[in-house]
Design an enzyme around this catalytic site. Structure first.
Site, PDB file in Angstrom:
ATOM      1  N   GLU A  65       0.678  -1.027   0.104  1.00 38.99           N
ATOM      2  CA  GLU A  65      -0.066   0.028   0.027  1.00 38.99           C
ATOM      3  C   GLU A  65       1.039   1.214   0.100  1.00 38.99           C
ATOM      4  O   GLU A  65       1.681   1.432   1.085  1.00 38.99           O
ATOM      5  CB  GLU A  65      -0.846   0.049   1.221  1.00 38.99           C
ATOM      6  N   ASP A  76      -5.357   8.381  10.157  1.00 42.56           N
ATOM      7  CA  ASP A  76      -4.131   8.142  10.675  1.00 42.56           C
ATOM      8  C   ASP A  76      -3.759   8.514  11.989  1.00 42.56           C
ATOM      9  O   ASP A  76      -4.204   9.913  12.436  1.00 42.56           O
ATOM     10  CB  ASP A  76      -3.174   8.466   9.583  1.00 42.56           C
TER      11      ASP A  76
END
Length: 274
Positions: A65, A76
């Site tokens: 990824e 995140d």
């Protein structure tokens, strides 16, 4: 034909005609689980990104990824937030990321590459142009957490048109009705966030995780991947036989920052099944 992640054909995983879900399913034969790793492009620099990907291939990773940095990465945690902002501060551009991705797709044909980013990045580049270029360089899937399929028709249509799989995310809090919808709309695989919240915090894998995966498996039309909070070989062993792919991201970046590339190599040897 694909149903509940089961699809076998005579094609080999490297076939250009093979879609992401089919490639995952063919690879799965005889393996307890596949591994997907993560890189924030441009952090700490593209040369290190390249060497990390070389280690991924040598260690038996299956999918990578590649994250295009964004200033406000809402999914995140603090480790990735810092890396995103540092990459942007060093001057990383979307064009550089696309050029780098084209290079590693060519240099490491045994790996499947996906982009992860946020919808603003895609919109700023131009939705159709971005997806078209992803297809041209061999990116097989796109993970864009804030591109909700019911609100992102142009993006979903571009993915279908150019045969780049839009990978959608579910959590233990996703209702059964929405899980059925996202299972029908996702491409390649269904990304299962093992818990609520952002990346980077340790997940306690146990009966609740197993019940969540079982619920997803009952509805999924594609392979399923589990991420968020995988930090050790014990976590990966727990997931073996329960899902198709284990996703590890933040812990790899932690190891890189504290132990360098040699530490990453040792860590990969402990978590990837023989």
């Amino acid at each position: 034909m694909m149903m509940n992640g089961k699809h076998l054909s005579g094609e080999k995983p490297g076939s250009s005609k093979m879609g992401l879900a089919e490639r995952i399913t063919v690879r799965q034969s005889g393996k307890p689980i596949q591994m997907m790793t993560h890189q924030i492009l441009g952090y700490p620099d593209f040369d290190t990104n390249y060497e990390m990907i070389r280690l991924f291939q040598e260690s038996g990773v299956h999918l990578v990824e590649l994250q295009l940095p964004f200033s406000e990465p809402i999914a995140d945690g603090p480790v990735f937030l810092h890396a995103n902002q540092a990459s942007l501060a060093s001057g990383t551009t979307t064009k550089q990321c696309l050029e780098f991705a084209g290079r590693v797709v060519t240099d490491f044909p045994g790996l499947s590459f996906l982009f992860m980013t946020y919808y603003n990045v895609v919109i700023q580049y131009g939705i159709e142009d971005f997806v078209k270029e992803c297809a041209a360089i061999g990116i097989q899937g796109l993970i864009v957490p804030d591109a909700y399929p019911e609100e992102s028709h142009e993006f979903m249509e571009a993915c279908r048109k150019h045969r780049v799989e839009p990978v959608l995310i579910v959590t233990p809090y996703t209702t059964s009705e929405r899980l059925a919808y996202l299972s029908a709309e996702t491409g390649g695989f269904l990304y299962c966030a093992a818990r609520k919240g952002v990346t980077g915090t340790k997940t306690s894998f146990g009966k609740e995780t197993e019940a969540f995966i079982t619920r997803v498996r009952g509805m999924a039309r594609t392979p399923i991947a589990v991420g968020f909070g995988i930090q050790s070989d014990q976590d990966v062993r727990f997931l073996e036989g329960k899902c198709d792919i284990a996703i590890i991201g933040t812990q790899l970046l932690n190891v890189l920052e504290h132990e360098g590339l040699s530490g990453v190599k040792r860590f990969l040897q402990t978590i990837i099944p023989a």
